[in-house]
Enzyme design. Structure first.
Site, PDB file in Angstrom:
ATOM      1  N   HIS A   1      29.506  80.399  38.082  1.00 19.28           N
ATOM      2  CA  HIS A   1      28.024  80.889  37.825  1.00 19.28           C
ATOM      3  C   HIS A   1      27.162  79.637  37.920  1.00 19.28           C
ATOM      4  CE1 HIS A   1      28.757  80.547  33.129  1.00 19.28           C
ATOM      5  NE2 HIS A   1      29.280  79.423  33.797  1.00 19.28           N
ATOM      6  N   GLU A   2      25.766  80.224  37.894  1.00 21.74           N
ATOM      7  CA  GLU A   2      24.474  79.165  37.817  1.00 21.74           C
ATOM      8  C   GLU A   2      24.931  78.451  39.211  1.00 21.74           C
ATOM      9  OE1 GLU A   2      22.427  80.267  36.442  1.00 21.74           O
ATOM     10  OE2 GLU A   2      23.440  81.273  34.456  1.00 21.74           O
ATOM     11  N   GLY A   3      25.259  78.815  40.268  1.00 25.82           N
ATOM     12  CA  GLY A   3      25.391  78.079  41.367  1.00 25.82           C
ATOM     13  C   GLY A   3      26.764  77.474  41.588  1.00 25.82           C
TER      14      GLY A   3
END
Lengths: 609, 609
Positions: free
Chosen positions: A459-461
């Site tokens: 998550h978040e890249g």
């Protein structure tokens, strides 16, 4: 020792012996602070985390969020934890006194928040709410700040970030959520230019719940052109506030739902204390003024959405690294307790049958697994607080120093996110291994830490996205200035050690690693062909991360000196030594393929797999 | 393509193009066999696994075994899978025709069994039953073979191995289960010397269930001396057959339960299709002839128990490696399918917004993650079948060849167990990563593979135990002869490549790696101090494993030649290339600490952690 007390000892060393956090009190913004006030914050947070978070970490795993068709049901413990956190004032810790905040340095805020992640990483979604509100403080209008951000800081409302769509995760340029002006007077709404949004948002953490009276969604969407066509790519993305429940310009709930519907809860491997949702915007489930379309208020200019959102994403990336780190430390502490209390076997080389079994702590391989965890977890924690200190410098340092901090922070963000996600996950696997068969059961906490932590590389890249950001952008930005800043700091650390002292070998190894890293980056970009340069971006990032963490460890050694004052400092020196001997040499294998622009993977035709 | 078909293509390459399995038919024991009969076995197993195993893999994860106080309840699908497997004759595949067996080479048996592990690794406990029966065929009396082993080969009864106790896992010398002669006439029971056992056995897989009419426990216990004291250490261990239900000398159930009680089911992170149990022996829950004490029949001589049990443990270790391997391949196939069907993003360097998204398969980093999985999974599979071929050689080769095979098998067993356990777990993590957020949900199979696979570094001897066995015993046994055998084979592979050919660099790298490994082993033992030598046994084993798998890959390249006939062979060459470029260089970091006898971990006092 309680895990929170162990963590506190490490935090105090990092904040006070290494980062000189009390020195920040000489700056005007933090003038009311001192080590005493910092200690009080740490103490409060440690207590709340111990009382309201840690005891419920297994509960939120086994009692996954449910949706009864109307409401999302979470365990009562989650509500209590949320309330205790809001009551502590931590949501507004960094805000102005005028807003009811503490004007706490971010360095200390981050340190204090680590207790909650240690206690139960997924029960706590404050990071999203604070990040959301901070974005509005940076990019929202005064009314948007007052109406939407302030209730988030007080904990009455919560926040989300809505970026991904079912077909568009990493590739945000392909989102298809539409935002169309809502009526003739759309531009004159006091809450901001008013649009109607239609689309689907996937992987929305804390996307629906009853913890707060309202939820502030920050939503990326595209405004169609005159022909109704959505602009291509990331430059066509705009940002909107879409509240779950509608509000008037005074921030009062109007009693109407907005047209945002929970389409489903994702059922995850871990991190189950937080809902993760698919949200439908504007499908007509809750029509507003008899019309479908979720009402949203634009933040910033059209086409500037992703740029605004990066404010929140960068915070979130560092937050993800912190979460991974604290899971790593939670596993370390648990396996340390187990290793001290579990008798099994005898030391190698001794008489076997005649001796009593020793605690497994005595076995070299168990120590290796513990020291690896310590070097990963505490190294990652130090890196995270170093980055937090850069945030404070960026906001309160003089112009030159602030600019340098900003550059360095940009360069280190992909590392602060990716490195703990990878290596503190490995730490959790080692924590299971130390427990043997017991570690594989749900009677011990380590298997949950490992499952929870597996999210952080995604998550978040993802790892791949972070690596492309690092080697594709950050290493080369501003003409390589960020790399120069980092090079100077690494050099400063290495040169603090005498050439004939006990750490001379490590100081040399660090300098050499940094040289190899720079050379690999240059070789990768030889020919200026992004396809060749980025073919091995992840191995590059892995080597970069190991080099950065080696530097951090050596900088910690610098402040400890040769004569450790305590067993804690002796342990830190050992962890540093371990990192240099067992870990840093790994970079050779990673950098070889970067340097060679190895295309074994990139050139293989899909049908050969 | 179905996963089973993909696997079959790889198995056929390994069996027919590499290991010359059909050549075994020239040996008397396998004279009735040919490639046709092997193909028929593979086809049958592929079909049963596809129909009866794979569709229920998620079900056995979500419907964990339950105990209603009387019986263990498993899903109906588990019963159907067991029955289909028994009906296939695979339980007796390797046995004599006279016993209703197929006299199938173990190489082919192992290959055929891989379909079941691919379909659902935990639904299948046949490995335990066959291993149990094989042990009895090697060490049991003729009556014990007829009464206990034969019904296992037919699938009527199942088998377990009962070694660990709650306080004694890796350290079997410390077990306290007692076995006392059962009456005056204990020595004259036709089923073998009869004892009463009392004690607790932990981590017993398939320890209780209703899949079969009886369960044959093979139990390690100690016979007290005249003073009632248990002999110390592993030399005091004896082996006993303890049936769940009592039988007469004709093998008929007498209708009586033996005094073996299920004390509890372990609740695991994965591998949930198989019960894992704590069993109480002789606590009096089911008294026999009004007396507490589980009735057991000794196998072999007193004090020889562990030696006998190793027969089963070695089989089980290779079986664990195979299971890990097939989980790795299952994840590889799943992520390959996902990568081919999921559009997202554009290739690096292209015009971003104007192009349509490509399948993620096109991205270099996704290819890297897929090729890594392929190189781990197929490399491990090749290693496992190589070991299986050694088993056949040991049993049917001429004396010199059999002896060489035995030595090499002993040396490679810790690698065949540990290497797939570590790297096919990593493969599963990469499979999750390829799936992005979807991989973190329970809607896709990869998270379960990852959870299931985490067991394999723990059971049947942890990573640490395998490493101590390798560096502490196997490397030095028989005056280093096993190492010499391996050295000759590695040299033979490397020398098959022309010094100016396209694989010359890999051949050299392999020779160099082997040299470094040998040197590290010597350096570790310098001073003959086991404590120093074994302080870094696990890094040594990791380097050993990577070197062995590099050798295996290069040997596959040898048979493919420079002009691959098919995309499949092109893929194998790429995986080999990948392994040499991305993986083998890792050994440098592992061996450095071994060579240096690095005591950073071993010498750190417990209080410094």
């Amino acid at each position: 020792m309680q895990p929170g007390q162990r963590l506190r000892a490490t935090l105090e060393f990092l904040l006070y012996d290494w980062l000189d956090a009390p020195g920040l009190a000489s700056r005007e913004r933090f003038a009311d602070h001192s080590r005493d006030t910092f200690d009080a914050v740490l103490e409060t947070c440690e207590r709340i985390a111990r009382e309201k978070y840690a005891p419920f970490n297994r509960l939120v795993d086994t009692e996954e969020p449910r949706f009864d068709g109307e409401r999302v049901i979470l365990p009562a413990a989650t509500h209590a934890a949320h309330q205790a956190y809001a009551d502590s004032g931590m949501l507004a810790a960094a805000q102005d006194h005028a807003l009811g905040g503490m004007q706490l340095p971010f360095t200390v805020e981050a340190a204090a928040n680590s207790f909650f992640a240690l206690g139960s990483v997924s029960i706590n979604t404050a990071m999203l709410t604070v990040g959301n509100a901070n974005l509005l403080m940076a990019h929202g209008s005064p009314v948007q700040q007052r109406v939407f951000a302030h209730p988030e800081f007080s904990g009455r409302w919560a926040g989300t970030m809505c970026l991904s769509e079912p077909h568009a995760g990493s590739s945000l340029g392909d989102i298809t959520t539409r935002a169309e002006p809502d009526g003739e007077d759309y531009a004159s709404d006091p809450l901001g230019p008013r649009y109607r949004l239609r689309g689907h948002k996937m992987w929305i953490s804390a996307g629906d719940h009853e913890l707060t009276e309202n939820i502030v969604h920050l939503v990326l969407a595209k405004i169609p052109d005159a022909g109704g066509k959505l602009p291509a790519g990331v430059k066509g993305i705009s940002l909107f506030i879409v509240p779950k429940k509608l509000v008037d310009p005074e921030g009062r709930l109007t009693g109407e739902r907005n047209d945002v519907a929970l389409a489903g809860l994702n059922h995850k491997l871990g991190w189950r204390g937080t809902t993760n949702t698919l949200l439908n915007f504007g499908e007509g489930r809750y029509p507003v003024r008899s019309q479908p379309g979720a009402v949203g208020y634009r933040v910033g200019q059209p086409g500037q959405g992703l740029q605004c959102m990066f404010h929140m994403m960068n915070e979130a990336r560092i937050g993800v690294g912190m979460a991974a780190t604290l899971l790593g430390l939670a596993g370390y502490y648990a396996s340390l307790d187990y290793a001290r209390s579990r008798p099994q076997g005898r030391p190698a080389g001794g008489k076997q049958a005649e001796q009593a079994p020793v605690p497994i702590m005595e076995h070299a391989d168990v120590k290796r697994m513990l020291l690896a965890q310590k070097s990963y977890g505490e190294g990652a924690l130090a890196l995270a607080l170093y980055c937090a200190r850069l945030v404070d410098e960026q906001h309160t340092g003089d112009a030159a120093s602030a600019d340098e901090a900003r550059l360095l922070l940009e360069l280190l963000t992909p590392i602060a996110k990716s490195w703990p996600s990878e290596w503190c996950l490995e730490a959790n696997s080692l924590a299971i291994q130390v427990h043997g068969g017991y570690g594989y059961t749900r009677d011990f906490p380590v298997e949950q830490y490992w499952r929870d932590n597996r999210l952080n590389m995604i998550h978040e890249g993802t790892h791949g996205i972070q690596a492309a950001d690092l080697l594709g952008r950050k290493v080369r930005m501003a003409g390589g200035r960020a790399m120069q800043v980092l090079a100077r700091r690494i050099e400063a650390t290495a040169s603090a050690f005498a050439a004939d002292g006990p750490w001379a070998g490590e100081a040399r190894a660090l300098g050499q690693a940094w040289g190899e890293l720079q050379e690999a980056a240059s070789s990768a970009w030889q020919g200026e062909d992004a396809r060749r340069a980025l073919a091995n971006a992840v191995p590059f990032m892995q080597a970069f991360g190991h080099t950065v963490v080696a530097w951090i460890w050596l900088d910690l050694v610098r402040v400890i000196g040769d004569a450790p004052r305590s067993p804690g400092c002796a342990g830190r020196l050992a962890a540093a030594r371990f990192f240099f001997r067992y870990e840093l040499p790994r970079i050779g294998a990673w950098l070889a393929v970067v340097r060679a622009q190895d295309m074994t993977c990139a050139d293989l035709p899909p049908e050969a797999f």
